[in-house]
Design a protein around this motif. Structure first.
Motif, PDB file in Angstrom:
ATOM      1  N   PRO A 282       9.435   4.884  12.524  1.00  0.00           N
ATOM      2  CA  PRO A 282       8.320   5.446  13.285  1.00  0.00           C
ATOM      3  C   PRO A 282       7.058   4.596  13.223  1.00  0.00           C
ATOM      4  O   PRO A 282       6.238   4.637  14.153  1.00  0.00           O
ATOM      5  CB  PRO A 282       8.104   6.826  12.643  1.00  0.00           C
ATOM      6  N   VAL A 283       6.909   3.818  12.155  1.00  0.00           N
ATOM      7  CA  VAL A 283       5.748   2.941  12.062  1.00  0.00           C
ATOM      8  C   VAL A 283       5.890   1.775  13.045  1.00  0.00           C
ATOM      9  O   VAL A 283       4.937   1.392  13.734  1.00  0.00           O
ATOM     10  CB  VAL A 283       5.558   2.420  10.626  1.00  0.00           C
ATOM     11  N   VAL A 284       7.085   1.197  13.109  1.00  0.00           N
ATOM     12  CA  VAL A 284       7.330   0.125  14.079  1.00  0.00           C
ATOM     13  C   VAL A 284       7.123   0.643  15.498  1.00  0.00           C
ATOM     14  O   VAL A 284       6.477  -0.014  16.327  1.00  0.00           O
ATOM     15  CB  VAL A 284       8.759  -0.448  13.903  1.00  0.00           C
ATOM     16  N   GLU A 285       7.663   1.816  15.800  1.00  0.00           N
ATOM     17  CA  GLU A 285       7.463   2.400  17.132  1.00  0.00           C
ATOM     18  C   GLU A 285       5.970   2.542  17.446  1.00  0.00           C
ATOM     19  O   GLU A 285       5.526   2.248  18.565  1.00  0.00           O
ATOM     20  CB  GLU A 285       8.123   3.777  17.207  1.00  0.00           C
ATOM     21  N   ALA A 286       5.200   2.985  16.460  1.00  0.00           N
ATOM     22  CA  ALA A 286       3.767   3.187  16.674  1.00  0.00           C
ATOM     23  C   ALA A 286       3.061   1.882  16.978  1.00  0.00           C
ATOM     24  O   ALA A 286       2.225   1.813  17.895  1.00  0.00           O
ATOM     25  CB  ALA A 286       3.153   3.853  15.443  1.00  0.00           C
ATOM     26  N   MET A 287       3.378   0.838  16.219  1.00  0.00           N
ATOM     27  CA  MET A 287       2.703  -0.443  16.446  1.00  0.00           C
ATOM     28  C   MET A 287       3.074  -1.019  17.808  1.00  0.00           C
ATOM     29  O   MET A 287       2.232  -1.610  18.498  1.00  0.00           O
ATOM     30  CB  MET A 287       3.049  -1.430  15.328  1.00  0.00           C
TER      31      MET A 287
END
Length: 304
Positions: A282-287
């Motif tokens: 989810p962090v990669v998706e956010a960035m």
């Protein structure tokens, strides 16, 4: 100099430490009139929060987000959107002030830069900060409704076979060890034309954004390092599938692979992830969402 902001026209600023009273962010540049409420943001935060299984940190943080500004009657107003999350399960006693520098962490680097550091859970260098990136990314998704972004774990401990991951994690946890992971993220629906040549390449922005995530040590866009091992005749089809040429999107799907190192917190006190990459998707998706939202606005600003 203090660089705690990310983006150009769509800009995210985060604040707070792992063991402070709260963490938070400000999203500036969000267009007005978009539907936004706390449940929309919360669904993404729930995907990265700790305490959900034996394979992630046991720290019990509900990560309940509060929207403090920038929204009226469920619509963004065009003004700064402030969001906060309370820290409710910090155990600062696990990190005494005179604790030595932990290998693999930012302890020494922070001391070298500032001459002072917050030892509690890594302070600002903690992966706890990434919760606010996820919150900001949730807002960014509203700016790019035409794009679908999905990330998942594709390797743990060098093993691509998902059926073996639980055993590998159990073995590492029993041995007091940790494992690295690779996340693959695909963005579908990015129109042709986002990005710019030379100094504002879309792939460069995506790589920098993902490389800036805590514990990330490698990023590939499209064919990535395989391009350095291929012949031109072999890689032309792969180039077509990369979704970005000359730093500008082509309209095809964009694939990004991100490598998370094994958690450095082995053999020391505190509560840590046996594989921090598990909560990385989810962090990669956010960035990725933050970069794409910014580039959409930059493209619209120049080209209409």
């Amino acid at each position: 100099m203090s660089v705690n902001s990310f983006g150009h026209l769509f800009r995210l600023t985060t604040w707070g430490e792992s063991h402070g009273p709260a963490i938070g962010c400000v999203v500036d540049g969000c267009p007005p009139g978009l539907d936004l409420d706390e449940p929309w943001v919360q669904q993404f935060l729930d995907l990265r929060r700790p305490g959900t299984s034996n394979n992630v940190s046991p720290r019990q943080e509900p990560d309940r987000v509060r929207i403090m500004s920038g929204v009226f009657e469920g619509k963004t107003t065009g003004t700064p959107i402030a969001m906060t999350i309370d820290n409710v399960d910090a155990r600062s006693a696990d990190y005494p002030k005179d604790a030595p520098h932990r290998p693999g962490h930012a302890d020494f680097a922070y001391d070298a830069k500032y001459g002072f550091r917050d030892p509690r859970g890594g302070g600002r260098a903690s992966a706890r900060e990434t919760a606010m990136r996820v919150a900001g990314g949730a807002v960014a998704r509203l700016v790019i409704p035409e794009v679908n972004i999905a990330a998942s774990v594709v390797e743990i401990g060098g093993e691509p076979d998902e059926s073996r991951w639980e055993e590998l994690l159990d073995d590492a946890r029993t041995a007091g060890d940790s494992l690295g992971a690779i996340i693959e993220c695909v963005a579908v629906g990015v129109p042709a034309g986002w990005g710019a040549p030379i100094y504002a390449k879309l792939d460069a922005g995506l790589a920098a954004a993902c490389m800036g995530i805590n514990a990330v040590k490698g990023v590939e866009i499209g064919e990535g390092f395989a391009a350095g091992r291929a012949r031109g005749s072999e890689s032309m089809e792969a180039k077509q599938a990369s979704g970005i040429d000359g730093g500008i999107s082509t309209g095809r799907a964009i694939t990004i692979r991100v490598a998370f190192k094994p958690t450095s917190s082995i053999g020391i006190g505190g509560r840590h992830d046996p594989c921090v990459g598990i909560r990385g998707a989810p962090v990669v998706e956010a960035m990725v969402a933050l970069v794409l939202a910014d580039h959409k606005l930059l493209h619209r600003g120049q080209c209409g």
